[in-house]
Design an enzyme around this catalytic site. Structure first.
Site: not given
Ligand code: NAD
Length: 481
Positions: A242, A276
């Site tokens: 990720e 993110c």
């Protein structure tokens, strides 16, 4: 000017000891030795068969108890997060809520995505599909959500029956330790979930270790790629990556300018831009530009930047450390000196601590825009005249984590959804704040098609197909002499 390179300089010496500091004050939060990699792996290898052999209902029950332990410690854990990574206390409390919510979501997700199934057939007997854990998984987690993002891998991995080695961010070991204690107090065996403080070198050592069956990584693309490269010849290892984003938000025709501006500001500046999914690039229709940017700037001007426990509560805290603040300042200057036009300057509001004001810069005139993730409160704006150009701009990145369209018609949203390359595509919603009930991951440099969130169960276990009959029964029907 990669943000990753700049951040790498800020790492503490991780050879023997990990030390974390409050970004807001510089005060020491945690100090402790690096865990021995070989011993940690050996302990996990010994532990996992008995953990995997527990009935699923026992593992689920222990994780529900874990949620209760976190509930009991909620305020202390939120305080620890706020101190250690500098986010406002209200936001740290929301992170703790996510940690608690993750348990029920993971139990549901295990049942929906990796449950046992039987496919009965009169002729062929029963076909069973069951899932097995991989074995020993190492979780390598980032600093920005030091409890929730680690937990987002740990809980599904434990439910599936894996033993977990949790190497928290070297910048948030105190949070990692507190979280791990909650698992142990709940009755999850100490060797099934181990707290293993360490830095990038220890992270790399776990990745390369023979005793590891998989790596669940959340962090920057540069480090994710290094892990992927290290394991390129090991198809037997589970690798879930990720990674970061250079996320785009397109604002098209909408009469609701104030709401649009609020969505832009939330997306770009929540957690001081250290998410993110933060919107890094704002792509705006020409005809809306002046009105929208005036609203966005006016709102950004009002954001309170302050220490986590300040009253009134700040909207955003400091960035993680001075090296990160220096790197972001250099990046902003780079954009300015290569054709960017400041709408709102990046200001370091404090001499010694890494407080940054939210910054907005129009980069439409830049000949070449660096496609890097600037992990902080810098929003780059691009002005376009038609919708195809907006989509092309949104896709002008190697990353592909989150994208949002604000405004536009349903038809335009359909076009946006179909053509924009990202794992999260929203309409009239921020790029940030992904739902627990949905998969969470990206394409391109943002991930390797193993989304976490609701789909985390998929990478925590592998399916085993079994044809099963109680007695052998067979004849050879053709080809016999
Ligand atoms: P980072 O990549 O510096 O570190 C993440 C973890 O990996 C840490 O535990 C670190 O010690 C370890 N590590 C570093 N180098 C390693 C290596 N070569 N081998 C093995 N382990 C290594 O990330 P960070 O600065 O802590 O976090 C910010 C980054 O994380 C941003 O890029 C952000 O976009 C990303 N992020 C992604 C998601 C997502 O869900 N996609 C969520 C949050 C943060």
């Amino acid at each position: 000017m990669t943000a990753q390179l700049q951040r790498a300089d800020s790492r503490p010496d991780t050879r023997a000891e990990i030390v974390s500091h409050e970004p807001a004050t510089g005060a020491e939060v945690w100090r402790g030795p690096v865990a021995d990699v070989d011993e940690t792996v050996a302990r996990a290898r010994r532990a996992w068969p008995s953990w995997a052999a527990q009935p699923l209902s026992t593992r689920m029950e222990l994780l529900r108890r874990f949620a209760n332990e976190v509930r009991k410690d909620a305020e202390a854990l939120a305080t620890c997060i706020a101190r250690e990574v500098g986010k406002p206390l209200w936001e740290a409390r929301a992170e703790v809520d996510s940690v608690i919510a993750k348990v029920e979501v993971s139990i549901r997700s295990y049942a929906e995505r990796t449950a046992q199934r039987r496919l009965d057939s009169a002729l062929q007997g029963a076909m069973a599909v069951r899932h097995k854990p991989h074995g020993v998984l190492v979780v390598l987690s980032p600093f920005n959500y030091p409890a929730h993002l680690a937990n987002a891998h740990i809980v599904p991995a434990l439910i599936a029956g894996n033993a977990v080695i949790f190497k928290p961010s070297e910048r948030a070991p105190a949070t990692g330790e507190m979280l791990t204690r909650c698992f142990h107090r709940a009755g999850v065996p100490a060797a099934a979930i181990q707290f293993a403080p360490g830095g990038p070198a220890e992270g790399a050592a776990y990745v390369a270790h023979e005793g590891i069956d998989g790596v669940l990584f959340t962090g920057s693309a540069a480090n994710g790629i290094a892990i992927n490269r290290r394991l390129a010849a090991r198809p037997d290892r589970m690798v879930a990556l990720e990674m970061g984003g250079n996320n785009a938000m397109v604002v098209w025709d909408t009469p609701k300018l104030t709401d649009a501006a609020a969505i832009v500001v939330q997306s770009a500046f929540a957690t001081s831009g250290q998410r993110c999914t933060a919107a890094r690039r704002l792509i705006v229709k020409d005809t809306m530009y002046d009105a929208l940017m005036a609203e966005v700037k006016a709102l950004a001007d009002r954001l309170i930047v302050g220490a986590p426990f300040d009253e009134p509560a700040p909207f955003m805290g400091p960035v993680i450390d001075n090296a990160a603040a220096d790197g972001l300042t250099e990046s902003f200057l780079y954009l300015l000196s290569h054709g960017g036009r400041a709408i709102k300057h990046l200001v370091r509001t404090h001499e010694t601590a890494p407080f940054l004001s939210p910054a907005i810069i129009d980069v439409t005139a830049m000949a070449e825009r660096p496609d890097v993730e600037l992990f902080g409160p810098i929003l780059q704006v691009v002005r376009v005249s038609d919708f195809d150009q907006a989509i092309a701009q949104a896709n002008a990145s190697r990353y592909g984590l989150a994208a949002s369209l604000v405004g536009g018609t349903p038809q335009e949203y359909n076009r946006f959804w179909a053509n924009v390359r990202a794992g999260i595509v929203n309409w009239n919603r921020p790029t940030i704040g992904p739902s627990h009930a949905a998969p969470m991951g990206g394409v391109g440099l943002s991930g390797n098609h193993r989304p976490t969130g609701f789909y985390a169960a998929d990478y925590c276990a592998y399916p085993v197909a079994s044809g099963e009959m109680e007695q052998p029964r067979a004849v050879i029907g053709v080809g016999l002499r």
